[in-house]
Motif scaffolding. Structure first.
Motif, PDB file in Angstrom:
ATOM      1  N   SER A 284      68.534  75.629  46.225  1.00 43.13           N
ATOM      2  CA  SER A 284      68.595  74.179  46.591  1.00 43.13           C
ATOM      3  C   SER A 284      70.078  73.944  47.281  1.00 43.13           C
ATOM      4  O   SER A 284      69.984  73.333  48.510  1.00 43.13           O
ATOM      5  N   ILE A 285      70.985  74.462  46.715  1.00 45.13           N
ATOM      6  CA  ILE A 285      72.210  74.222  47.263  1.00 45.13           C
ATOM      7  C   ILE A 285      72.534  75.036  48.630  1.00 45.13           C
ATOM      8  O   ILE A 285      72.844  74.643  49.521  1.00 45.13           O
ATOM      9  N   ALA A 286      71.869  76.306  48.521  1.00 47.13           N
ATOM     10  CA  ALA A 286      72.176  77.103  49.768  1.00 47.13           C
ATOM     11  C   ALA A 286      71.364  76.646  51.024  1.00 47.13           C
ATOM     12  O   ALA A 286      71.668  76.848  51.988  1.00 47.13           O
ATOM     13  N   GLU A 287      70.080  76.279  50.460  1.00 46.61           N
ATOM     14  CA  GLU A 287      69.368  75.703  51.769  1.00 46.61           C
ATOM     15  C   GLU A 287      69.863  74.582  52.332  1.00 46.61           C
ATOM     16  O   GLU A 287      69.974  74.081  53.725  1.00 46.61           O
ATOM     17  N   THR A 288      70.551  73.485  51.599  1.00 44.49           N
ATOM     18  CA  THR A 288      71.037  72.388  51.932  1.00 44.49           C
ATOM     19  C   THR A 288      72.388  72.828  52.933  1.00 44.49           C
ATOM     20  O   THR A 288      72.605  72.384  53.928  1.00 44.49           O
ATOM     21  N   LEU A 289      73.087  74.011  52.415  1.00 41.97           N
ATOM     22  CA  LEU A 289      74.254  73.950  53.178  1.00 41.97           C
ATOM     23  C   LEU A 289      74.132  74.966  54.422  1.00 41.97           C
ATOM     24  O   LEU A 289      74.658  74.897  55.508  1.00 41.97           O
TER      25      LEU A 289
ATOM     26  N   LEU B 126      75.572  73.694  57.867  1.00 40.14           N
ATOM     27  CA  LEU B 126      76.309  74.532  58.676  1.00 40.14           C
ATOM     28  C   LEU B 126      75.687  74.798  60.124  1.00 40.14           C
ATOM     29  O   LEU B 126      76.404  75.097  61.143  1.00 40.14           O
ATOM     30  N   SER B 127      74.539  75.132  60.043  1.00 41.12           N
ATOM     31  CA  SER B 127      73.831  75.374  61.367  1.00 41.12           C
ATOM     32  C   SER B 127      73.913  74.164  62.155  1.00 41.12           C
ATOM     33  O   SER B 127      74.021  74.377  63.539  1.00 41.12           O
ATOM     34  N   GLN B 128      73.516  72.853  61.728  1.00 42.58           N
ATOM     35  CA  GLN B 128      73.706  71.785  62.486  1.00 42.58           C
ATOM     36  C   GLN B 128      75.108  71.602  62.872  1.00 42.58           C
ATOM     37  O   GLN B 128      75.372  70.969  64.123  1.00 42.58           O
ATOM     38  N   GLU B 129      76.187  71.755  62.338  1.00 45.52           N
ATOM     39  CA  GLU B 129      77.468  72.221  62.589  1.00 45.52           C
ATOM     40  C   GLU B 129      78.006  73.002  63.777  1.00 45.52           C
ATOM     41  O   GLU B 129      78.933  73.238  64.265  1.00 45.52           O
ATOM     42  N   GLY B 130      76.933  74.014  64.226  1.00 46.61           N
ATOM     43  CA  GLY B 130      77.192  75.028  65.212  1.00 46.61           C
ATOM     44  C   GLY B 130      77.653  76.440  64.442  1.00 46.61           C
ATOM     45  O   GLY B 130      77.894  77.216  65.177  1.00 46.61           O
TER      46      GLY B 130
ATOM     47  N   CYS C 288      81.467  71.525  54.967  1.00 45.77           N
ATOM     48  CA  CYS C 288      81.350  71.924  56.508  1.00 45.77           C
ATOM     49  C   CYS C 288      82.874  71.511  57.212  1.00 45.77           C
ATOM     50  O   CYS C 288      83.453  72.183  57.755  1.00 45.77           O
ATOM     51  N   ALA C 289      83.377  70.205  56.680  1.00 45.38           N
ATOM     52  CA  ALA C 289      84.472  69.698  57.240  1.00 45.38           C
ATOM     53  C   ALA C 289      85.821  70.929  56.628  1.00 45.38           C
ATOM     54  O   ALA C 289      86.833  71.425  57.405  1.00 45.38           O
ATOM     55  N   ARG C 290      85.824  71.345  55.370  1.00 47.07           N
ATOM     56  CA  ARG C 290      86.539  72.254  55.177  1.00 47.07           C
ATOM     57  C   ARG C 290      86.662  73.505  55.720  1.00 47.07           C
ATOM     58  O   ARG C 290      87.517  74.278  55.801  1.00 47.07           O
ATOM     59  N   VAL C 291      85.488  73.911  56.008  1.00 43.36           N
ATOM     60  CA  VAL C 291      85.129  75.315  56.787  1.00 43.36           C
ATOM     61  C   VAL C 291      85.917  75.197  58.104  1.00 43.36           C
ATOM     62  O   VAL C 291      86.658  75.906  58.552  1.00 43.36           O
ATOM     63  N   ARG C 292      85.593  74.062  58.728  1.00 40.93           N
ATOM     64  CA  ARG C 292      86.369  73.928  60.156  1.00 40.93           C
ATOM     65  C   ARG C 292      87.864  73.586  60.024  1.00 40.93           C
ATOM     66  O   ARG C 292      88.499  74.429  60.876  1.00 40.93           O
ATOM     67  N   THR C 293      88.340  73.046  59.077  1.00 42.72           N
ATOM     68  CA  THR C 293      89.641  73.120  58.781  1.00 42.72           C
ATOM     69  C   THR C 293      90.267  74.475  58.654  1.00 42.72           C
ATOM     70  O   THR C 293      91.364  74.743  59.281  1.00 42.72           O
ATOM     71  N   ILE C 294      89.809  75.064  57.759  1.00 43.92           N
ATOM     72  CA  ILE C 294      90.306  76.540  57.614  1.00 43.92           C
ATOM     73  C   ILE C 294      90.093  77.429  58.598  1.00 43.92           C
ATOM     74  O   ILE C 294      91.076  78.198  58.950  1.00 43.92           O
ATOM     75  N   LEU C 295      89.142  77.383  59.466  1.00 42.79           N
ATOM     76  CA  LEU C 295      88.974  78.314  60.695  1.00 42.79           C
ATOM     77  C   LEU C 295      90.116  77.639  61.731  1.00 42.79           C
ATOM     78  O   LEU C 295      90.675  78.570  62.421  1.00 42.79           O
TER      79      LEU C 295
END
Length: 229
Positions: free
Chosen positions: A14-19, A23-27, A112-119
């Motif tokens: 359930s967690i994996a599917e949500t993420l 993440l896909s929606q965020e590009g 998602c926000a943290r992923v973008r910040t790290i990248l």
């Protein structure tokens, strides 16, 4: 424009599917694993832009998975997901080389926000001048990192130095002795067969990524050269 590839190693569906959806929606492009060991196998062939790792995996701990991934790809950004809120666990993850740590339950948007910040931070820290594109290769000499056809090569120290030497003079034929001098220097226990062995392992790693191209050429009685595609 190519989507950044994110690896998600999470056994709770359930967690994996949500993420994956967020993440896909965020590009982002997302490759998901329910176990850690398949991710380690895949890491021999390619590296993602960032890895999101659950600490409590059923086959290998997220901390051990992080350690082994970073051993193969030292510059790989890592974000931990965990049900633990213990500060000791958080510090352990960060000291191992992880870039961030999110405790469950969490907001998928926050992840998602943290992923973008790290990248973004990674992009700022990697000066464009450090990365040189040579044909299908990308050479980042300060980071001791080489990519081939868009995939990171898992190279040993001497494999990196050998391939770097060939990349810096594409088309030039290097004799074994010249390669010995440039790569191994004055090490007394090195000999000509060492060059042949390392060329063989380099070719195997290049073929594992793209079996249709063979950039390293053998010139019988002369040495080796690298051609560009």
């Amino acid at each position: 424009m190519q989507q950044p590839l994110i690896w998600l190693v999470e056994d709770e569906i359930s967690i994996a599917e949500t993420l994956i959806y967020m993440l896909s929606q965020e590009g982002f492009a997302v490759k998901a694993f329910e176990r850690g060991l398949p991710a380690l196998d895949e890491a021999h062939r390619q590296a993602p832009a960032l890895a999101i790792l659950d600490v409590g995996l059923p086959d290998i701990s997220g901390f051990e998975l992080c350690r082994q991934l970073l051993a193969q790809h030292p510059s790989l950004p890592v974000l931990f997901l965990t049900a633990r809120s213990d500060e000791v666990d958080k510090l352990l993850g960060l000291e191992m080389g992880a870039d961030d740590y999110v405790a469950k339950p969490f907001s998928p948007r926050e992840v998602c926000a943290r992923v973008r910040t790290i990248l973004r931070r990674m992009q700022k820290s990697a000066a464009p001048s450090d990365i040189v594109r040579i044909g299908q290769f990308e050479l980042n000499e300060p980071a001791a990192h080489i990519s081939w056809c868009g995939h990171a090569l898992p190279l040993t120290r001497y494999e990196f130095l050998l391939l770097k030497t060939l990349l810096n003079a594409p088309g030039r034929v290097f004799s074994r002795q010249q390669l010995m001098d440039k790569v191994w220097g004055d090490e007394g226990d090195s000999f000509d067969r060492t060059v042949d062995t390392h060329i063989k392992t380099l070719r195997a790693k290049l073929r594992a990524i793209n079996a249709d191209l063979s950039p390293i050429s053998t010139h019988r009685g002369m040495g080796y050269s690298l051609g560009l595609y």
